[in-house]
Design a protein around this motif. Sequence first.
Motif, PDB file in Angstrom:
ATOM      1  N   GLU A  49       0.822  -1.201   0.000  1.00 50.76           N
ATOM      2  CA  GLU A  49       0.000   0.000   0.000  1.00 50.76           C
ATOM      3  C   GLU A  49       0.864   1.263   0.000  1.00 50.76           C
ATOM      4  N   GLY A  50       0.500   2.200  -0.860  1.00 52.27           N
ATOM      5  CA  GLY A  50       1.028   3.552  -0.758  1.00 52.27           C
ATOM      6  C   GLY A  50       0.223   4.318   0.273  1.00 52.27           C
ATOM      7  N   VAL A  51       0.919   5.126   1.080  1.00 48.37           N
ATOM      8  CA  VAL A  51       0.231   5.883   2.145  1.00 48.37           C
ATOM      9  C   VAL A  51       0.606   7.356   2.010  1.00 48.37           C
ATOM     10  N   PRO A  52      -0.139   8.122   1.213  1.00 53.39           N
ATOM     11  CA  PRO A  52       0.160   9.556   1.095  1.00 53.39           C
ATOM     12  C   PRO A  52      -0.110  10.267   2.425  1.00 53.39           C
ATOM     13  N   PHE A  53       0.760  11.226   2.764  1.00 51.04           N
ATOM     14  CA  PHE A  53       0.551  11.965   4.019  1.00 51.04           C
ATOM     15  C   PHE A  53       1.014  13.403   3.844  1.00 51.04           C
ATOM     16  N   ALA A  54       0.369  14.303   4.598  1.00 51.77           N
ATOM     17  CA  ALA A  54       0.711  15.725   4.533  1.00 51.77           C
ATOM     18  C   ALA A  54       1.633  16.137   5.663  1.00 51.77           C
ATOM     19  N   ASP A  55       1.533  15.468   6.817  1.00 52.99           N
ATOM     20  CA  ASP A  55       2.356  15.825   7.963  1.00 52.99           C
ATOM     21  C   ASP A  55       2.485  14.601   8.861  1.00 52.99           C
ATOM     22  N   PRO A  56       3.442  14.602   9.798  1.00 53.65           N
ATOM     23  CA  PRO A  56       3.660  13.428  10.645  1.00 53.65           C
ATOM     24  C   PRO A  56       2.429  12.987  11.430  1.00 53.65           C
ATOM     25  N   ARG A  57       1.672  13.936  11.940  1.00 52.95           N
ATOM     26  CA  ARG A  57       0.498  13.556  12.711  1.00 52.95           C
ATOM     27  C   ARG A  57      -0.514  12.816  11.846  1.00 52.95           C
ATOM     28  N   GLY A  58      -0.707  13.304  10.606  1.00 53.13           N
ATOM     29  CA  GLY A  58      -1.632  12.632   9.704  1.00 53.13           C
ATOM     30  C   GLY A  58      -1.149  11.241   9.333  1.00 53.13           C
ATOM     31  N   LEU A  59       0.159  11.091   9.128  1.00 52.91           N
ATOM     32  CA  LEU A  59       0.695   9.774   8.808  1.00 52.91           C
ATOM     33  C   LEU A  59       0.504   8.822   9.985  1.00 52.91           C
ATOM     34  N   ALA A  60       0.790   9.302  11.190  1.00 56.62           N
ATOM     35  CA  ALA A  60       0.624   8.450  12.365  1.00 56.62           C
ATOM     36  C   ALA A  60      -0.810   7.958  12.491  1.00 56.62           C
TER      37      ALA A  60
END
Length: 307
Positions: free
Chosen positions: A11-22
């Motif tokens: 899976e690709g996991v696009p994220f904008a910032d560390p909190r969103g990725l977490a």
Amino acid sequence: MTGRPGGMVHEGVPFADPRGLAAELAGPVSAALAAGEPVIAVLDEDNRAALTAAIGSATDAVEFLDPVAVHRLPAFTVATRWARLSRRAARPEQRTTVVAQHMALPGIDAAHWIRLDAALNVALEGLPITMLCPCRADADLDLVRATHPVLRVDGRSEPSGDLRDPAQLVAQYPPPPPPDLGVPLVDRTFDTAALPALRHLVAETSTAAGLDPEHVADLVLAVNEIATNSVEHGPGLGRLRMWSTADGFVAEVYDVGRMGVPFPGMVAPSPSGERGRGLWLASELADVLQVWSDDTGTIVRLTVEAG
């Protein structure tokens, strides 16, 4: 998560910032840890800190690896090592979860990630492994969709719909040319009759360079497989060169034939087949196997890492 039962999830996991990725990673990582399954993470410091904050002390069970140490190796080698990690799990049915962030690293071009993800789709086929690949949301998401069967967004895993053939991607984004390693310790041409002497030469030279007996034996067998392929399935004449470098001991076999294998040594050959065993075995025996092939010939480099 999507994917065949027991098989690969990539899976690709696009994220904008560390909190969103977490927030995206907390669910699958926590589920894997709760099931007692191994979790490995290759994240930058900010994302590692955010994941730790999101799931707390559970991250004590996560094995965090240094991104530079992982990705100093060629993309195909990284993919092969993730596959090997799954194949060699303590329990064959056990699922392994790997969180492997795409990030800017010294000496790594953007095409590294394309080659890596294309190779993962080949190397991990059928294995019980979940690869979660965080990437910046402002990156080229068309390429993310082209290299990942699934994208994870807002806590949901959806088919990307745009997955491309891995071989076509690698042809479009080939690895950089082989680096010049300077004057070799050995530079010798060989044919079929010279193979026994070649094995002795590899053993003698690598031992003198400081390799321990076990690694010497593995390298002799690996070089023999590649050299035998060169004379039996190639033009009948090859060239062996060897170097001792800061990264390890390198043996290179060259011939003027062309190899039409997009992912050499990455997939185990069929038990009923006879072709492809040499590259597979050499890949298993050496720390790094690299292949370059075009109209000028084929170079196969085998590296046994220092230390």
